[in-house]
Design a protein around this motif. Structure first.
Motif, PDB file in Angstrom:
ATOM      1  N   HIS A 203      -1.100  -2.551  -0.770  1.00 30.69           N
ATOM      2  CA  HIS A 203      -1.881  -2.527  -2.043  1.00 30.69           C
ATOM      3  C   HIS A 203      -1.202  -1.247  -3.155  1.00 30.69           C
ATOM      4  O   HIS A 203       0.483  -0.905  -2.448  1.00 30.69           O
ATOM      5  N   THR A 204      -1.421  -1.845  -4.182  1.00 23.65           N
ATOM      6  CA  THR A 204      -0.473  -1.031  -4.641  1.00 23.65           C
ATOM      7  C   THR A 204      -2.412  -0.125  -5.882  1.00 23.65           C
ATOM      8  O   THR A 204      -3.307  -0.221  -5.758  1.00 23.65           O
ATOM      9  N   ASP A 205      -1.281   0.432  -6.720  1.00 22.38           N
ATOM     10  CA  ASP A 205      -1.361   1.016  -8.041  1.00 22.38           C
ATOM     11  C   ASP A 205      -1.867   0.124  -9.128  1.00 22.38           C
ATOM     12  O   ASP A 205      -1.477  -1.155  -9.169  1.00 22.38           O
ATOM     13  N   ASN A 206      -2.351   0.378 -10.597  1.00 25.14           N
ATOM     14  CA  ASN A 206      -2.429  -0.217 -11.584  1.00 25.14           C
ATOM     15  C   ASN A 206      -1.446   0.162 -12.090  1.00 25.14           C
ATOM     16  O   ASN A 206      -1.318  -0.630 -13.923  1.00 25.14           O
ATOM     17  N   ASN A 217       2.379  -6.272  -9.668  1.00 24.98           N
ATOM     18  CA  ASN A 217       2.095  -6.032  -8.088  1.00 24.98           C
ATOM     19  C   ASN A 217       1.844  -6.698  -7.005  1.00 24.98           C
ATOM     20  O   ASN A 217       1.825  -6.291  -5.885  1.00 24.98           O
ATOM     21  N   GLU A 250      -3.386  -3.892  -7.419  1.00 25.74           N
ATOM     22  CA  GLU A 250      -4.294  -2.943  -7.389  1.00 25.74           C
ATOM     23  C   GLU A 250      -5.501  -3.473  -7.526  1.00 25.74           C
ATOM     24  O   GLU A 250      -6.040  -2.294  -7.892  1.00 25.74           O
ATOM     25  N   PRO A 253      -8.925  -0.557  -5.078  1.00 30.84           N
ATOM     26  CA  PRO A 253      -8.445   0.740  -5.021  1.00 30.84           C
ATOM     27  C   PRO A 253      -9.279   1.881  -3.677  1.00 30.84           C
ATOM     28  O   PRO A 253     -10.080   0.953  -3.707  1.00 30.84           O
ATOM     29  N   ASN A 257      -7.268   5.457 -10.565  1.00 32.20           N
ATOM     30  CA  ASN A 257      -6.012   5.395 -11.122  1.00 32.20           C
ATOM     31  C   ASN A 257      -5.799   6.460 -12.559  1.00 32.20           C
ATOM     32  O   ASN A 257      -4.370   5.709 -12.744  1.00 32.20           O
ATOM     33  N   LYS A 263      -3.339   7.386  -7.520  1.00 33.16           N
ATOM     34  CA  LYS A 263      -2.806   6.903  -7.656  1.00 33.16           C
ATOM     35  C   LYS A 263      -2.395   7.087  -6.145  1.00 33.16           C
ATOM     36  O   LYS A 263      -1.861   5.512  -5.815  1.00 33.16           O
ATOM     37  N   ASN A 266      -4.119   5.023  -3.595  1.00 35.64           N
ATOM     38  CA  ASN A 266      -4.047   3.325  -3.307  1.00 35.64           C
ATOM     39  C   ASN A 266      -3.024   2.291  -2.701  1.00 35.64           C
ATOM     40  O   ASN A 266      -3.142   1.392  -2.648  1.00 35.64           O
ATOM     41  N   ARG A 267      -1.396   3.470  -3.400  1.00 35.91           N
ATOM     42  CA  ARG A 267      -0.062   2.977  -2.992  1.00 35.91           C
ATOM     43  C   ARG A 267      -0.127   2.632  -1.148  1.00 35.91           C
ATOM     44  O   ARG A 267       0.060   3.887  -0.939  1.00 35.91           O
TER      45      ARG A 267
END
Length: 288
Positions: A203-206, A217, A250, A253, A257, A263, A266-267
């Motif tokens: 998972h990543t942020d935006n 991403n 992303e 979440p 974000n 953030k 979320n990562r």
């Protein structure tokens, strides 16, 4: 010998004894501090186990209450149907074949009742196994900061969330040595559960990301998931047929974000213990 010299000779043993006593006192203080820290850790571990035990007990009690209520309803329906059947037979309103059909329906009701109870028992067993798995994972990992790793059960599924700060350097998908130690502890517990399958999700942020072969991403989240899978497989011997790697970018979440904290949350890389749906479907196939 001069008086001053005599005085120094006389004071020497006292000064030497005082110095030794201070060293012993400092050493004892260090031991007390070490024992206090150990006691604090053990107290925290004990509270965590007691909380999990209490939660499992509450769920078990609620399930037993629900089963008891269903049993009362079934007994009530059986009693009323049997009484009605007897009355109808006495009045010669229905034939013998019709009465037999109604009896079979009552028997089927009892079979369905047993089927429902079997499903409930299997669900309760699964919840107990999940709680035991969570306790084993927390015991293996120890008191790692909850901001870096979080283990929980949600709707009957076990989740292990590991922050990217622990797993990777910024913008990288190479697993750090510190993270490999944590993954090794997780792998030890999972290897003791050979019947379970699990998914590793990245998972990543935006924040848009693009570097080298990584277009966005989606690519970054997938590469991070496969990097973790390779460590679990090649360095800790987990069965690859039991593992699924996935990237969520992303789009799932757990925080906003619009803040630094959100953030960071979320990562993450999430290990999901997958429900054993094949066993559940086998139970459904036995439906009366």
């Amino acid at each position: 010998m001069k008086p001053r010299q005599v005085l120094l000779v006389a004071m020497s043993p006292i000064l030497l004894y005082s110095c030794v006593s201070k060293k012993k006192f400092a050493a004892e203080q260090a031991k007390v501090a070490e024992l206090t820290a150990a006691n604090t850790k053990l107290t925290g571990d004990l509270k965590g186990c007691e909380d999990l035990k209490a939660e499992a007990a509450r769920k078990a009690e609620a399930l037993q209450n629900e089963i008891a209520a269903l049993n009362k309803q079934i007994d009530y329906l059986k009693e009323n149907n049997t009484t009605a059947l007897k009355q109808l037979q006495d009045l010669s309103v229905i034939s013998s074949s019709q009465a037999e059909s109604i009896r079979k329906s009552l028997d089927n009701m009892g079979a369905k009742d047993a089927y429902i109870q079997t499903l409930q028992q299997q669900m309760a067993k699964k919840d107990s196994l999940n709680m035991q798995l969570v306790m084993n994972l927390k015991g293996a990992i120890g008191n790692l900061d909850d901001k870096d790793i979080n283990i929980k059960v949600d709707k009957g599924v076990v989740y292990i969330d590991i922050s990217d700060k622990l797993l990777f350097k910024s913008g990288s998908y190479d697993v750090t040595d510190a993270a490999k130690t944590v993954l090794g502890k997780v792998a030890t517990v999972l290897k003791n559960q050979p019947d379970i399958d699990f998914m590793v999700e990245g998972h990543t942020d935006n924040v848009p990301f693009s570097r080298g072969v990584l277009v966005d991403n989606w690519d970054l989240s997938v590469k991070r998931a496969t990097s973790v899978v390779r460590v679990l497989q090649k360095e800790y011997g987990l069965e690859p047929a039991k593992i699924t790697a996935a990237g969520r970018a992303e789009y799932v979440p757990v925080g906003g974000n619009d803040t630094v904290e959100g953030k960071a949350a979320n990562r993450r890389t999430r290990i999901v213990i997958l429900p054993q749906l094949d066993q559940f479907f086998k139970l459904l196939e036995k439906k009366p």
